[in-house]
Design a protein around this motif. Sequence first.
Motif, PDB file in Angstrom:
ATOM      1  N   ALA A 173      -1.776  -9.174  -8.208  1.00 61.84           N
ATOM      2  CA  ALA A 173      -0.937  -9.440  -7.436  1.00 61.84           C
ATOM      3  C   ALA A 173      -1.007  -9.199  -5.838  1.00 61.84           C
ATOM      4  O   ALA A 173      -0.660  -9.669  -4.907  1.00 61.84           O
ATOM      5  N   GLY A 174      -2.191  -8.334  -5.697  1.00 69.86           N
ATOM      6  CA  GLY A 174      -2.643  -7.785  -4.165  1.00 69.86           C
ATOM      7  C   GLY A 174      -1.436  -7.393  -3.310  1.00 69.86           C
ATOM      8  O   GLY A 174      -1.378  -7.959  -2.232  1.00 69.86           O
ATOM      9  N   LEU A 175      -0.923  -6.380  -3.782  1.00 67.35           N
ATOM     10  CA  LEU A 175       0.336  -5.692  -3.198  1.00 67.35           C
ATOM     11  C   LEU A 175      -0.149  -5.209  -1.943  1.00 67.35           C
ATOM     12  O   LEU A 175      -1.309  -4.363  -2.062  1.00 67.35           O
ATOM     13  N   ALA A 176       0.456  -5.707  -0.804  1.00 68.13           N
ATOM     14  CA  ALA A 176      -0.009  -4.974   0.565  1.00 68.13           C
ATOM     15  C   ALA A 176       0.862  -3.937   0.956  1.00 68.13           C
ATOM     16  O   ALA A 176       1.894  -3.746   0.320  1.00 68.13           O
ATOM     17  N   PRO A 177       0.244  -3.001   1.756  1.00 69.49           N
ATOM     18  CA  PRO A 177       1.055  -1.929   2.337  1.00 69.49           C
ATOM     19  C   PRO A 177       2.355  -2.299   2.828  1.00 69.49           C
ATOM     20  O   PRO A 177       2.225  -3.409   3.619  1.00 69.49           O
ATOM     21  N   GLY A 178       3.211  -1.679   2.567  1.00 67.87           N
ATOM     22  CA  GLY A 178       4.758  -2.171   2.984  1.00 67.87           C
ATOM     23  C   GLY A 178       5.610  -2.759   1.671  1.00 67.87           C
ATOM     24  O   GLY A 178       6.482  -2.971   1.730  1.00 67.87           O
ATOM     25  N   GLY A 179       4.527  -3.306   0.705  1.00 64.68           N
ATOM     26  CA  GLY A 179       5.237  -3.886  -0.141  1.00 64.68           C
ATOM     27  C   GLY A 179       6.265  -2.901  -1.048  1.00 64.68           C
ATOM     28  O   GLY A 179       6.159  -1.786  -0.753  1.00 64.68           O
ATOM     29  N   VAL A 180       6.882  -3.634  -1.882  1.00 59.50           N
ATOM     30  CA  VAL A 180       8.062  -2.730  -2.443  1.00 59.50           C
ATOM     31  C   VAL A 180       7.929  -2.882  -4.139  1.00 59.50           C
ATOM     32  O   VAL A 180       8.052  -4.143  -4.734  1.00 59.50           O
ATOM     33  N   VAL A 181       7.590  -1.907  -4.845  1.00 56.76           N
ATOM     34  CA  VAL A 181       7.640  -1.887  -6.473  1.00 56.76           C
ATOM     35  C   VAL A 181       8.929  -1.158  -6.889  1.00 56.76           C
ATOM     36  O   VAL A 181       9.242   0.195  -6.555  1.00 56.76           O
ATOM     37  N   ALA A 182       9.689  -1.612  -7.812  1.00 58.61           N
ATOM     38  CA  ALA A 182      10.621  -1.003  -8.752  1.00 58.61           C
ATOM     39  C   ALA A 182      10.322  -0.778  -9.932  1.00 58.61           C
ATOM     40  O   ALA A 182       9.544  -1.369 -10.691  1.00 58.61           O
ATOM     41  N   ILE A 183      10.662   0.259 -10.391  1.00 59.07           N
ATOM     42  CA  ILE A 183      10.500   0.879 -11.529  1.00 59.07           C
ATOM     43  C   ILE A 183      11.762   1.019 -12.412  1.00 59.07           C
ATOM     44  O   ILE A 183      12.915   1.623 -11.896  1.00 59.07           O
ATOM     45  N   GLY A 184      11.912   0.553 -13.849  1.00 60.51           N
ATOM     46  CA  GLY A 184      12.916   0.835 -14.613  1.00 60.51           C
ATOM     47  C   GLY A 184      12.585   1.892 -15.487  1.00 60.51           C
ATOM     48  O   GLY A 184      12.006   2.834 -14.932  1.00 60.51           O
ATOM     49  N   TRP A 185      13.622   2.030 -16.632  1.00 59.86           N
ATOM     50  CA  TRP A 185      13.292   3.108 -17.502  1.00 59.86           C
ATOM     51  C   TRP A 185      13.273   2.725 -19.051  1.00 59.86           C
ATOM     52  O   TRP A 185      13.022   1.523 -19.396  1.00 59.86           O
ATOM     53  N   GLY A 186      12.905   3.647 -19.706  1.00 61.12           N
ATOM     54  CA  GLY A 186      12.693   3.271 -21.163  1.00 61.12           C
ATOM     55  C   GLY A 186      11.425   3.993 -21.690  1.00 61.12           C
ATOM     56  O   GLY A 186      10.578   4.313 -21.121  1.00 61.12           O
TER      57      GLY A 186
END
Length: 302
Positions: A95-108
């Motif tokens: 995906a080539g996430l750049a600095p400043g990108g946002v990653v969301a984490i779920g649970w399970g």
Amino acid sequence: MSRALMHTAARMHYLDGLSQVEVSRRMEVSTATVSRLLAQAREEGIVRIEVIDIEEVGELGGRLAAALGLKAVRVSEAGRAATLAPEVGTLLTDAGLAPGGVVAIGWGRAVQSVVAAGLPPCPGVTIVPAMGGVNETEGHFQINEFVRSAAAQMGGVGQLLHAPSIVSRKLSALLEQDPGIARLIGLWDEVDAAILGIGRYERGRAGIDMSFSEAQAERIVGDVLRHYFDAEGRAIRWPGQENLLSINEEQLRRVPLCIGVAHGREKAEAIVGAARSGMVNALVTDMQAATRILELVEREDR
């Protein structure tokens, strides 16, 4: 040794992805006994280990992506949650996430195993929880801890949400006035990638009684972040869902890379429903779930 014991040990270890130590604890036997049960299960054909050609695994992922209308599907050969981590890592790297990108984490449990196994470096990204905290003590509910660990692994900045996942309208209004919480919730509109567990609905299981009607409960196959759906991906709402402190369904559908993680044949229906709901657009799963999903989809096409 009893075939029933061999079958139980094999199912827990190979299908549920539990370690031999955990299997021994649940079965109340020694780890040496579990090891012998698993070895004999292989000798007697209860467990059959097959090495799948890597080209076949890739082809299966392509077939699943086409069948479910997903951007990408990665299939792990092994049936353990931890083996999903490299595939999740590949999708994030691609995906080539750049600095400043946002990653969301779920649970399970699957998300817990993926984070524990390790995520790839993505320097400068911001890691946020995809929902508030759950009032449960088990490890797979500790979403803030997943965020903290993921941020350390990826070289990013973790933003923790110190608020429950279900709040009253009054508390919701107060939380929105808190600058820190308001800033974090605002990031849910800017998520570039998400790693989310796909839950299988089990009626009567502790922690998921959302006061569904009898008719609703009959239709539910699974959920993503407590957003429940049927086999066709249609939303099934529960009383008070408007008070859920979580990324909502429409926000999830706008995420460029929303990875659902789940494994095991028993998760197949939930995975299909999640894909059809549009709340995930990529999938990381195992061979057992993948083959079962194709069985379900092909049966519908007949």
